[in-house]
Design an enzyme around this catalytic site. Structure first.
Site, PDB file in Angstrom:
ATOM      1  CG  HIS A 194      -2.153  -0.998   1.060  1.00  0.00           C
ATOM      2  ND1 HIS A 194      -3.231  -0.783   0.533  1.00  0.00           N
ATOM      3  CD2 HIS A 194      -2.247  -2.315   1.573  1.00  0.00           C
ATOM      4  CE1 HIS A 194      -4.094  -1.789   0.322  1.00  0.00           C
ATOM      5  NE2 HIS A 194      -3.383  -2.869   1.137  1.00  0.00           N
ATOM      6  CB  THR A 195       4.315   1.942  -0.378  1.00  0.00           C
ATOM      7  OG1 THR A 195       4.823   0.876  -1.136  1.00  0.00           O
ATOM      8  CG2 THR A 195       4.557   1.513   1.049  1.00  0.00           C
ATOM      9  CE1 TYR A 199      -5.068  -1.836  -2.956  1.00  0.00           C
ATOM     10  CE2 TYR A 199      -5.802   0.099  -4.147  1.00  0.00           C
ATOM     11  CZ  TYR A 199      -4.900  -0.681  -3.689  1.00  0.00           C
ATOM     12  OH  TYR A 199      -3.642  -0.765  -4.395  1.00  0.00           O
ATOM     13  CG  ASP A 259      -0.354  -5.302  -8.482  1.00  0.00           C
ATOM     14  OD1 ASP A 259       0.607  -5.564  -7.489  1.00  0.00           O
ATOM     15  OD2 ASP A 259      -1.496  -5.397  -8.084  1.00  0.00           O
TER      16      ASP A 259
END
Length: 406
Positions: A45-46, A244, A192
């Site tokens: 989550h950076t 999210y 990703d």
């Protein structure tokens, strides 16, 4: 003894995708392409906070057989989904609009939509058959693997040449991010897609999400008698269900309150926390800032020498601290993830943490070579004791990025 999910070799991957294509469409595809799933070693989550992360490409890949068309029609079939889908590229619109594309085809046509808007594709259409050994819903970037396999296929058939160098691959990754954000409606960062397109065998990818810069960091666990076990908890993880997006919105709001562009720019954590009056937002900020620091420390540890003794203990401590922060401050873990981490550590893992977006998905455990089956069995037993769905397991070996196979 718990079995480990194997990856397909090139020959098997090509055969599966080509067979599905020829059974569904007339004739042969123009080629077969593949892109890997990913595991993030640390730095969760950076990415959407302008931070650092450290993924590797998995040997497990999504494979597409594709043939270009000239009539703007897209026909799609997947070995993992039912039925044949058809639509026209001209009719594709962003998520939330009347022209939104439902389901998995959004990740495919979204890439074509994004490439067309970047002036990299002419909107001619295509037939595509998809098969994959990347576990679905496991937090291992099955969606990015699909997007990036399609991206290199479309790049190839259009002779655009972007996949030929890293700068071009970065442009393809950006198009895939746009596809996922705008057409599929999942507000993910860019880690990703960068991993699927820009990783290298035997290396971890240090990605600076502030400017897209990358460095390859040697990550050869076999040389030091270690393995990376991936635990798919089978607690299905979803990125488009609101949780999210809520974390991302909270971070963006905190950055505005702190007067910075992204949380990467926070240099005095104590002062930042004191400036925020919302306890939940303070926890989110604390995770992001400390997680970025953990990535820097982890990379420094890898570059200091072989992961043995004190260096191995230091790396393991960072991995464990990352999970604690994700569980307590960012609140994206799940009971299955916590049990997997705890059971792996109790069975001898040097460090373990959840990986990916969370709310289910997968965990990773750094284990001694040859002990992965025993650690997996301990996790399986812990899941059975609590009545959880039986987990699945695979070994993560730093592998190749998206490419043409045939």
């Amino acid at each position: 003894m718990s079995e480990l999910l194997p990856a397909w070799d090139d020959q098997a991957a090509v055969a599966r995708a080509r067979a599905l294509f020829t059974a569904t469409f007339d004739g042969e595809p123009d080629g077969v392409w593949a892109a890997p799933g990913r595991v993030n070693l640390i730095g969760e989550h950076t990415d959407y906070n302008g931070g650092l992360c450290l993924p590797i490409a998995l040997p497990h890949r999504t494979v597409v057989a594709l043939r270009a068309r000239t009539d703007g029609l897209v026909r799609l079939v997947s070995a993992q989904e039912d039925g044949l889908r058809e639509l026209r590229l001209a009719d594709v619109g962003p998520a939330g609009t009347p022209d939104a594309v439902e389901g998995w085809p959004a990740y495919v046509v979204g890439v074509a939509w994004a490439l067309e808007r970047e002036g990299l594709l002419d909107g001619g259409g295509f037939d595509v058959a998809v098969d994959s050994c990347v576990p679905y819903g496991a937090g291992l970037s099955s969606s990015a693997a699909l997007e990036c396999a399609v991206a290199v296929a479309l790049d190839d058939v259009a002779a655009a040449g972007l996949a030929a160098d890293d700068a071009g691959r970065a442009r393809l990754a950006a198009a895939c991010v746009r596809a996922e954000n705008e057409v599929a409606g999942a507000p993910t960062g860019g880690m990703d897609q960068a991993a699927a397109l820009r990783c290298a065998p035997g290396q971890a990818l240090l990605l600076d999400c502030r400017d897209g810069a990358t460095e390859q960091v040697p990550f050869d666990l076999a040389a030091v008698g270690l393995e990376l076990l991936v635990i798919d908890t089978r607690a299905e993880h979803q990125l488009a269900d609101g949780q999210y997006a809520a974390r991302r919105t909270s971070c963006e709001d905190a950055a505005r309150r702190l007067g910075v562009g992204t949380l990467r720019e926070v240099t005095d954590l104590d002062a930042a926390l004191a400036a925020l009056d919302d306890a939940e937002q303070r926890r989110r900020v604390r995770h992001v800032v400390t997680e970025i620091a953990r990535v820097e420390e982890f990379v420094a540890t890898l570059r200091s020498g072989e992961l043995r003794g004190d260096l191995l203990r230091a790396a393991a401590a960072l991995v464990d601290a990352s999970h604690t922060s994700l569980r307590d401050d960012y609140e994206v873990s799940a009971p299955e993830l916590d049990v997997a981490v705890e059971a792996a550590r109790a069975a001898g893992a040097h460090g373990a943490r959840m990986t990916g977006g969370g709310f289910g998905g997968s965990a990773i455990a750094l284990v001694d070579a040859g002990t992965a089956p025993a650690v997996a069995e301990a996790v399986r037993a812990a899941f059975a004791e609590r009545g959880f769905t039986e987990p699945a397991f695979l070994l993560a070996v730093p592998s190749a990025p998206a490419s043409r196979l045939a």
